[in-house]
Design an enzyme around this catalytic site. Sequence first.
Site, PDB file in Angstrom:
ATOM      1  N   SER A 198     -18.392 -24.183  -7.001  1.00  0.00           N
ATOM      2  CA  SER A 198     -17.616 -24.819  -5.929  1.00  0.00           C
ATOM      3  C   SER A 198     -18.531 -25.624  -5.013  1.00  0.00           C
ATOM      4  O   SER A 198     -19.740 -25.377  -4.936  1.00  0.00           O
ATOM      5  CB  SER A 198     -16.890 -23.755  -5.103  1.00  0.00           C
ATOM      6  OG  SER A 198     -15.991 -23.043  -5.902  1.00  0.00           O
TER       7      SER A 198
HETATM    8  N1  SAH Z   1     -17.163 -19.204  -7.432  1.00  0.00           N
HETATM    9  C1  SAH Z   1     -17.972 -19.520  -8.566  1.00  0.00           C
HETATM   10  C2  SAH Z   1     -17.256 -20.125  -9.765  1.00  0.00           C
HETATM   11  C3  SAH Z   1     -16.027 -20.945  -9.517  1.00  0.00           C
HETATM   12  S1  SAH Z   1     -15.317 -21.601 -11.004  1.00  0.00           S
HETATM   13  C4  SAH Z   1     -19.088 -20.445  -8.162  1.00  0.00           C
HETATM   14  O1  SAH Z   1     -18.956 -21.163  -7.167  1.00  0.00           O
HETATM   15  O2  SAH Z   1     -20.100 -20.466  -8.863  1.00  0.00           O
HETATM   16  C5  SAH Z   1     -14.173 -20.289 -11.385  1.00  0.00           C
HETATM   17  C6  SAH Z   1     -14.741 -19.234 -12.277  1.00  0.00           C
HETATM   18  O3  SAH Z   1     -13.677 -18.333 -12.574  1.00  0.00           O
HETATM   19  C7  SAH Z   1     -15.273 -19.741 -13.612  1.00  0.00           C
HETATM   20  O4  SAH Z   1     -16.578 -19.306 -13.794  1.00  0.00           O
HETATM   21  C8  SAH Z   1     -14.326 -19.109 -14.646  1.00  0.00           C
HETATM   22  O5  SAH Z   1     -14.989 -18.789 -15.841  1.00  0.00           O
HETATM   23  C9  SAH Z   1     -13.846 -17.882 -13.895  1.00  0.00           C
HETATM   24  N2  SAH Z   1     -12.566 -17.314 -14.351  1.00  0.00           N
HETATM   25  C10 SAH Z   1     -11.416 -17.959 -14.638  1.00  0.00           C
HETATM   26  N3  SAH Z   1     -10.452 -17.070 -15.014  1.00  0.00           N
HETATM   27  C11 SAH Z   1     -11.033 -15.835 -14.962  1.00  0.00           C
HETATM   28  C12 SAH Z   1     -10.570 -14.523 -15.247  1.00  0.00           C
HETATM   29  N4  SAH Z   1      -9.329 -14.269 -15.674  1.00  0.00           N
HETATM   30  N5  SAH Z   1     -11.420 -13.493 -15.066  1.00  0.00           N
HETATM   31  C13 SAH Z   1     -12.704 -13.713 -14.660  1.00  0.00           C
HETATM   32  N6  SAH Z   1     -13.207 -14.927 -14.397  1.00  0.00           N
HETATM   33  C14 SAH Z   1     -12.385 -15.991 -14.535  1.00  0.00           C
END
Ligand code: SAH
Length: 300
Positions: free
Chosen positions: A135
């Site tokens: 993000s």
């Molecule tokens: N907040 C983090 C990543 C944001 S992107 C940062 O800033 O680095 C959103 C993340 O959610 C991604 O890595 C994706 O793989 C994860 N995601 C999406 N659906 C998910 C689920 N059902 N369970 C666990 N992670 C999930």
Amino acid sequence: MHSSSLVVLSSSSAARPLRRLLLQSFVSARSPSSQHLCFSASSSSSSSSRCSFRSPKRNPSKVFFTAISLMERFWTRTRIGSNKELVEYLQQNGALKSKKVAEVMETVDRGLFVPHGNLPYVDSPMDIGYNATISAPHMHAACLELLEKNLQPGMHALDVGSGTGYLTACFALMVGPQGRVAGVEHIPELVASSIKNIQNSAAAPLLKEGSLVVHVGDGRLGWPDFGPYDAIHVGAAAPDIPRPLLDQLKPGGRMVIPVGTFSQDLKVVEKKLDGSISVHNETSVRYVPLTSREGQLQGY
Ligand code: SAH
């Protein structure tokens, strides 16, 4: 989207990062409330078009000055060469007000979490592979501030969709060694790289001693081991608030979660001491979906 100030931008792949940044700057510049409210994580290939924002009234006489200010903003943003400068930039723009959050964001170097080849200190979401993004710093700041009261020393926090581990590490520094922080991410490769990132960061001792953990799992189910939680952050947009996350929220706890599909709201969910739930919309955002692993990796 208003595009008259963008005609100078070529669509060649070499110009794409510049164009993306300008588009994001453009959106930021036009956000009527504050810059940090305008967008969040989105796919890097189309972050500008998927970026959600409140639409202000157009004023054609200002287009020229908007273009100049965009160029200026672009160069300011790309000149940011250190994590400290990034934090100062967020403070100057009003995206970061809390002293404690600023201190933590300064301590956790975002440059350690952004994949090589990106400008680490630009205020934009960035591709981290697997159809996921880290993000934008202003969204990290916003979520940390929204959860600050529930990230006091000794408290428990859950980071769903922990991705690069950046915010998970910040949470761990906020709650300290007496607290507990769990990150849950469903892409095993991202969990492995996030652990490496955290090991290189100021949160490494907390990972080593076990007050900070990152697990592979479906975050929609939460992570009961460290629950119930004072703070839950969800880093991907859910169609609805998942029931297990509500169940794992402590009375007095707060959850920040983007909800929606194309149109999304960042919701603040509070569980009162009597167990009742209140929800309010903080702002419009654009996050990648909270979904199944197969759903996320489709076409990747
Ligand atoms: N907040 C983090 C990543 C944001 S992107 C940062 O800033 O680095 C959103 C993340 O959610 C991604 O890595 C994706 O793989 C994860 N995601 C999406 N659906 C998910 C689920 N059902 N369970 C666990 N992670 C999930």
